[in-house]
Design a protein around this motif. Structure first.
Motif, short mmCIF file in Angstrom:
data_model
loop_
_atom_site.label_atom_id
_atom_site.label_comp_id
_atom_site.label_asym_id
_atom_site.label_seq_id
_atom_site.Cartn_x
_atom_site.Cartn_y
_atom_site.Cartn_z
N ALA A 34 -8.09 1.66 -18.39
CA ALA A 34 -7.28 2.43 -17.42
C ALA A 34 -6.34 1.48 -16.66
O ALA A 34 -5.18 1.83 -16.40
N VAL A 35 -6.84 0.32 -16.33
CA VAL A 35 -6.01 -0.64 -15.57
C VAL A 35 -4.84 -1.10 -16.43
O VAL A 35 -3.69 -1.16 -15.98
N LEU A 36 -5.12 -1.40 -17.69
CA LEU A 36 -4.04 -1.85 -18.58
C LEU A 36 -2.95 -0.78 -18.70
O LEU A 36 -1.75 -1.07 -18.67
N LYS A 37 -3.38 0.45 -18.85
CA LYS A 37 -2.41 1.55 -19.01
C LYS A 37 -1.55 1.69 -17.75
O LYS A 37 -0.34 1.95 -17.83
N LEU A 38 -2.19 1.51 -16.57
CA LEU A 38 -1.43 1.62 -15.32
C LEU A 38 -0.41 0.49 -15.19
O LEU A 38 0.72 0.70 -14.72
N ILE A 39 -0.81 -0.71 -15.61
CA ILE A 39 0.14 -1.84 -15.53
C ILE A 39 1.33 -1.55 -16.45
O ILE A 39 2.49 -1.70 -16.08
N ALA A 65 0.98 5.60 -6.80
CA ALA A 65 2.27 4.92 -6.87
C ALA A 65 2.65 4.67 -8.33
O ALA A 65 3.82 4.78 -8.72
N VAL A 66 1.65 4.38 -9.16
CA VAL A 66 1.94 4.16 -10.59
C VAL A 66 2.42 5.46 -11.21
O VAL A 66 3.43 5.49 -11.93
N MET A 67 1.71 6.55 -10.91
CA MET A 67 2.04 7.82 -11.54
C MET A 67 3.43 8.31 -11.12
O MET A 67 4.05 9.09 -11.85
N THR A 68 3.89 7.85 -9.96
CA THR A 68 5.23 8.27 -9.50
C THR A 68 6.21 7.09 -9.51
O THR A 68 7.25 7.13 -8.85
N GLN A 76 2.44 1.28 -17.53
CA GLN A 76 3.26 2.39 -17.03
C GLN A 76 4.20 1.91 -15.91
O GLN A 76 5.35 2.32 -15.83
N THR A 77 3.68 1.04 -15.06
CA THR A 77 4.50 0.51 -13.95
C THR A 77 5.65 -0.33 -14.50
O THR A 77 6.81 -0.21 -14.07
N VAL A 78 5.32 -1.20 -15.46
CA VAL A 78 6.36 -2.06 -16.06
C VAL A 78 7.44 -1.19 -16.71
O VAL A 78 8.64 -1.40 -16.48
N ASP A 79 7.01 -0.21 -17.48
CA ASP A 79 7.98 0.64 -18.18
C ASP A 79 8.89 1.39 -17.20
O ASP A 79 10.10 1.46 -17.39
N MET A 86 0.80 -1.24 0.00
CA MET A 86 0.00 0.00 0.00
C MET A 86 0.82 1.28 0.00
O MET A 86 0.45 2.27 0.64
N ILE A 87 1.93 1.28 -0.71
CA ILE A 87 2.75 2.49 -0.75
C ILE A 87 2.06 3.54 -1.63
O ILE A 87 1.67 3.25 -2.76
N SER A 88 1.91 4.75 -1.09
CA SER A 88 1.29 5.80 -1.90
C SER A 88 2.23 6.98 -2.15
O SER A 88 1.93 7.86 -2.95
N ASN A 89 3.36 7.01 -1.43
CA ASN A 89 4.32 8.09 -1.68
C ASN A 89 5.71 7.68 -1.21
O ASN A 89 5.87 6.70 -0.46
#
Ligand code: PEP
Ligand code: MG
Length: 575
Positions: free
Chosen positions: A475-480, A430-433, A482-485, A387-390
């Motif tokens: 939206a979920v696919l894009k977040l996955i 967490a994904v966005m950062t 983005q995290t992988v990249d 649950m890391i958010s920052n």
């Protein structure tokens, strides 16, 4: 909704929070006299309780209110009721079921009468039944954890600890009125390999204790008193499923590799020591998620360092050299505890959950970190924060980790100094950062169960919005992706340990999105390995590229289904 695979048939055991557990079973001839005596004692006790209630009401309310309880007393004194219960006991029905069945039949007759006054009296009869059975079961201490015969448990909901405490030989399946595939009772059902269905509104009002019920945990069917034809049909379905599963056993020592040689790591999620055998038996390459909070749930609170160290050490030793990723406790959400550190909240999934709770109470958190560090020299142990958010949460948690390391070093207790530390990526922030977070950790593991709920604003355990809970939502696919990249850009591996990873239809999509590791419940490992080994990386990448351009989750699902049908039709049969 089927949430844990398998087909079972058995008598229903109703577990209602505000009422009592009634199990019907046949008693021996020798036990008849004893049960009649217990019935008579319960009648006396119940009468006494109602009279006390009446006198309390007379003092604190009105005589009119107190007289309502006369109806309860009349029901108890009714000689037809007493006679019918005794007749049932003499026919070798246990006293709890005899009382419940006779009173329930009266309640049903009353509620069907076209007279408001009489039909309301059915609630009085049910009240009396509840009180009688409470008095009876106090003596026998009936509980779901103490079933002595095989049953299918029916409940409004089950807490994770209730599910965790189920004996697989007695609880052959369960059905709940609420819940979802990612609720923790469903997670436990899969871990224990108990077939389960959830989301059956009002099931407890329709099923009678002792009814024969059939559960199909694959397709999500629940049949009350199935016909011989239905039993035969489901018997065949289960046999076919078992045959396919037996075929998958041959994959145990094979790698999780696509047909064109692209290899990923396939790990297992576990909730405790008891599942380690299953991890090895099903051919996982280690534990990708050890949900340590189940130790706290079992202990109903914090656990001392020695006990924790002992569990982590045993898991590490038994799986060594394979890795074990121990996630620090994730209490909160639908995994609540009572006690000084744990408060009930009105919005628990957005509250003081998980790493937030650990950081709020650094003492017990440090005990957990010391335990994990101490176990780290007994195998290949990694540490993961949920649950890391920052970024501050990682920095703070790592400060406590460093403190734990310093203490152990001063005490000359061995530990792995460079233990790998990762985080769960399960909050959109967490994904966005992820770009920034990746620079502070050794790996990411995407927790889609939570990531989906936080992205789509859909409570993961609320069956009323379950139709919106879409793992394939664009939206979920894009977040996955983005995290992988972000992870790959900074040279760290990215895994995925949410339930999405255990859906054979979505495996190719996740491969194509570049996931390095998948972690699923032990029983799902063979099926997921088969999915990976059925497809080429080229096909998977093509699927991911197309999916990222889709506008709806259904479109993505259609593409995934089409590819699975083509490359692994045998899996479609059991899904
Ligand atoms: C997740 O959120 O995807 C996850 C694996 O963690 P949990 O289900 O325990 O919240
Ligand atoms: Mg989670």
């Amino acid at each position: 909704m089927g949430v844990s695979p398998g087909v079972v048939i058995g008598p229903a055991y109703l577990l209602m929070p505000e009422s009592v557990c009634v199990v019907r079973h046949k008693i021996s001839k020798d036990a008849v006299y004893g049960d009649i005596e217990r019935f008579e004692d319960a009648l006396i006790e119940t009468r006494q309780q109602i009279k006390e209630l009446q006198s309390n009401l007379e003092q604190n309310a009105t005589v009119q209110e107190a007289s309502i309880l006369d109806a309860h007393l009349m029901a108890l004194d009714d000689h037809v009721f007493v006679g019918n219960v005794i007749k049932k006991i003499e026919a070798q029905t246990n006293v709890e079921a005899a009382v419940s069945e006779v009173l329930e039949s009266y309640a049903k007759i009353l509620s069907s009468v076209d007279d408001e006054y009489l039909s309301e009296r059915s609630a009085d009869v049910r009240d009396v039944a509840r009180r009688m059975i409470n008095n009876l079961t106090k003596a026998t201490d009936a509980s779901v954890l103490d079933l002595r015969h095989k049953h299918v448990v029916i409940a409004r909901d089950l807490s994770p600890s209730e599910t965790a405490g189920m004996r697989k030989d007695m609880v052959i399946g369960f059905a709940t009125e609420v819940g979802s595939p990612t609720s923790h009772s469903a997670v436990m059902a899969r871990a224990l390999e108990i077939p389960a269905v959830v989301c059956l509104h009002d099931v407890s009002k329709i099923v009678e204790p002792g009814d024969e019920v059939l559960i199909d945990g694959n397709k999500g069917f629940f049949i009350i008193n199935p016909t011989p034809e239905q039993m035969e049909k489901y018997g065949r379905v289960e046999k076919a499923r078992k045959t396919i599963e037996r075929g998958l056993v041959t994959l145990q020592h094979k790698p999780a590799e696509t047909t064109d040689g692209y290899r990923i790591t396939l790990s297992a999620n576990t909730e405790g020591l008891q599942e380690v055998d299953a991890v090895l038996r099903h051919g996982a390459e280690g534990v990708g998620l050890f949900r340590s909070e189940y130790l706290y749930l079992a202990a109903k609170g914090c656990i001392d360092e020695e006990s924790q160290t002992a569990v982590y050490t045993q898991v590490a030793e038994r799986l060594s050299p394979a890795p074990v990723i121990i996630r620090t406790m994730d209490i909160g959400g639908d995994k609540m505890l009572d006690g000084p550190h744990f408060e009930r909240e009105s919005n628990p999934f957005l509250g003081c959950r998980s790493i937030r709770l650990s950081l709020l109470y650094p003492k017990p958190f440090k005990i957990q970190l010391r335990s994990i560090l101490r176990a780290s020299v007994h195998g290949n142990v990694k540490l993961m924060y949920p649950m890391i958010s920052n970024i501050n949460e990682i920095i703070q948690a790592n400060e406590i980790l460093e403190e734990a390391k310093r203490e152990l070093a001063a005490e000359k207790v061995p530990f792995k100094k460079d233990i790998e530390v990762g985080i769960m990526v399960e909050i959109p922030a967490a994904v966005m950062t992820a770009d920034v977070l990746a620079q502070h950790v050794d790996f990411f593991s995407i927790g889609t169960n939570d990531l989906i709920q936080y992205t789509l604003a859909v409570d993961r355990v609320n069956e009323r919005v379950a139709y919106l809970y879409e793992p394939t939502h664009p939206a979920v696919l894009k977040l996955i992706k983005q995290t992988v990249d972000a992870g790959h850009k900074h040279g760290i591996w990215v895994g995925l340990c949410g339930e999405m990873a255990a859906d054979p239809m979505l495996v190719s999509l996740l491969l194509g999105l570049g996931i390095d590791e998948l972690s699923v419940s032990p029983a799902a490992v063979p099926m997921i390995k088969d999915s990976i080994r059925s497809v080429s990386f080229v096909q998977a990448k093509e699927l991911a590229e197309k999916s990222l351009k889709c506008q709806t989750g259904d479109e993505v699902l259609g593409l995934c289904r089409k590819l699975t049908n083509k490359v692994a039709p045998e899996l479609m049969e059991i899904m």
